[in-house]
Design a protein around this motif. Structure first.
Motif, short mmCIF file in Angstrom:
data_model
loop_
_atom_site.label_atom_id
_atom_site.label_comp_id
_atom_site.label_asym_id
_atom_site.label_seq_id
_atom_site.Cartn_x
_atom_site.Cartn_y
_atom_site.Cartn_z
N LEU A 103 -3.94 15.40 2.70
CA LEU A 103 -3.39 14.09 3.05
C LEU A 103 -3.75 13.06 2.00
O LEU A 103 -4.69 13.23 1.22
CB LEU A 103 -3.92 13.62 4.42
CG LEU A 103 -3.57 14.44 5.65
CD1 LEU A 103 -4.18 13.81 6.89
CD2 LEU A 103 -2.06 14.60 5.81
N ARG A 104 -3.00 11.96 2.02
CA ARG A 104 -3.30 10.78 1.22
C ARG A 104 -3.58 9.62 2.16
O ARG A 104 -3.14 9.63 3.31
CB ARG A 104 -2.12 10.45 0.30
CG ARG A 104 -1.83 11.50 -0.75
CD ARG A 104 -0.60 11.17 -1.56
NE ARG A 104 0.63 11.49 -0.84
CZ ARG A 104 1.85 11.31 -1.33
NH1 ARG A 104 2.00 10.77 -2.53
NH2 ARG A 104 2.92 11.65 -0.63
N ALA A 105 -4.27 8.59 1.67
CA ALA A 105 -4.59 7.45 2.52
C ALA A 105 -4.59 6.17 1.70
O ALA A 105 -4.97 6.16 0.53
CB ALA A 105 -5.94 7.64 3.20
N ALA A 106 -4.16 5.09 2.35
CA ALA A 106 -4.25 3.74 1.78
C ALA A 106 -4.84 2.86 2.87
O ALA A 106 -4.26 2.72 3.95
CB ALA A 106 -2.87 3.24 1.36
N LEU B 187 0.83 -1.21 0.00
CA LEU B 187 0.00 0.00 0.00
C LEU B 187 0.86 1.26 0.00
O LEU B 187 0.54 2.24 -0.69
CB LEU B 187 -0.94 -0.02 1.21
CG LEU B 187 -2.03 -1.09 1.19
CD1 LEU B 187 -2.79 -1.09 2.52
CD2 LEU B 187 -2.99 -0.88 0.03
N VAL B 188 1.91 1.24 0.79
CA VAL B 188 2.82 2.39 0.83
C VAL B 188 3.41 2.65 -0.56
O VAL B 188 3.34 3.77 -1.10
CB VAL B 188 3.94 2.18 1.85
CG1 VAL B 188 5.00 3.27 1.72
CG2 VAL B 188 3.39 2.18 3.27
N LEU C 86 -1.33 8.24 5.11
CA LEU C 86 -1.82 7.42 6.21
C LEU C 86 -2.17 6.04 5.67
O LEU C 86 -2.96 5.91 4.72
CB LEU C 86 -3.06 8.04 6.85
CG LEU C 86 -3.68 7.24 8.00
CD1 LEU C 86 -2.81 7.33 9.25
CD2 LEU C 86 -5.11 7.70 8.30
N VAL C 87 -1.59 4.99 6.27
CA VAL C 87 -1.85 3.61 5.86
C VAL C 87 -2.48 2.89 7.04
O VAL C 87 -1.91 2.85 8.14
CB VAL C 87 -0.54 2.90 5.44
CG1 VAL C 87 -0.80 1.45 5.08
CG2 VAL C 87 0.12 3.64 4.28
#
Length: 318
Positions: free
Chosen positions: A252-255, A113-114, A229-230
């Protein structure tokens, strides 16, 4: 008069599990409507995997002789507190989780995911569907600072997998401070100081009253602009409304391998939110699961048959 042979309920055929002690009668039950035998004769219950709590908990009220309930999950939040569940058991029953069974698989997905999020893979896949060639520069994990929130077996395994990627400093957070082989582990109380420094924040905490809503508005507001954010923990660790506000603004980004609600219903704004990658809670459900689960169950039953304490006990009923 011969001694009674007690039952062990397994969600997979006993013939497929090497090393099972021969002192029990093994019953196959993976959540079907009909029970394989009288639940009152079961002393060791291995709960079915990836079934609804209502299914997993259904036989417990009749398991008057059970001594161990073994989950095949790392978290136990689906069992604790559910009506008609563990509260129906007599005192002294041990609830054990599956420490180690999902560690490698979940840590592997966290890194997936990262990397996918930083390198823009979701957009490239959509571009492939449209036959678009969109080259450019993308973020790398190299030199990025990482914060691992939840430094148990999975959090530690995540750090193991970060090492070859030449990332920047890795900070570790657990419920309480301690020293680990790789260095200092901070307490949760240190998060306000640590969050602004991290380019990537990976959540691997169990879901407890302390961690429910941990990544809320204040937590997210302290993350630096553009941070990722994972979440490979549990959906309710993140406050969905607060996260939506941050990702839809583009800050922000998210997984997310887990969401709240889960499964994520059709039409939910998270599906199409800006800079969000979603996988359907598949951190532990890989080809690595079954062999590790069977080895763990065999070890636990060998200890139980020998009168030794079972491992990974997280709760004893009162």
């Amino acid at each position: 008069m011969t001694a009674k042979t007690w039952d062990v309920w397994l969600p997979f055929p006993a013939a497929e599990v090497e090393g099972l002690p021969d002192s029990f009668r093994y019953r196959l039950w993976d959540g079907e409507d009909d029970f394989p035998a009288d639940p009152a004769d079961c002393v060791f219950y291995v709960a079915p995997y990836m079934k609804a709590p209502a299914v997993t908990l259904r036989p417990l009220a009749a398991m008057s002789a059970v001594q161990v309930v073994q989950t095949l999950t790392a978290g136990i939040d689906d069992l604790v507190g559910e009506p008609g569940g563990l509260g129906a058991l007599r005192p002294g029953v041990r609830l054990c989780n599956a420490v180690g069974v999902h560690t490698a698989s979940t840590a592997e997905l966290a890194l997936t995911l990262v990397l996918a999020s930083l390198r823009g893979i979701p957009g490239m896949v959509r571009g492939q569907d449209r036959e678009e060639w969109s080259s450019g520069f993308y973020d790398a994990l190299a030199d990025k600072s990482v914060l691992v929130v939840g430094y148990g077996a999975i959090g530690s395994a995540v750090e193991d997998r970060l090492e070859p990627f030449e990332c920047g400093p890795v900070a570790r957070v657990a419920r309480s401070a301690r020293t680990a082989p790789r260095g200092r582990v901070h307490a949760l109380a240190d998060l306000p100081e640590l969050l602004p420094r991290a380019d990537v924040v990976i959540l691997t905490v169990p879901l407890t009253e302390c961690t429910r809503g941990l990544a809320g508005a204040e937590f997210l507001s302290r993350m630096k602009d553009g941070a990722l954010l994972v979440n490979v923990a549990r959906g309710p660790v993140v406050d969905t409304k607060s996260l939506l506000a941050e990702v839809e603004s583009g800050r922000l980004r998210a997984a997310l391998d887990v969401t709240d609600p889960e499964p994520l219903p059709a039409g939910h704004p998270l599906w199409h939110a800006r800079n969000v990658l979603i996988t359907p809670h598949v951190g532990g459900s890989s080809s690595a699961f079954e062999p590790r689960a069977k080895r763990m169950v065999a070890r636990q039953l060998a200890r139980f048959a020998a009168g030794q304490p079972v491992e990974h006990t997280v709760l004893i009923t009162e």
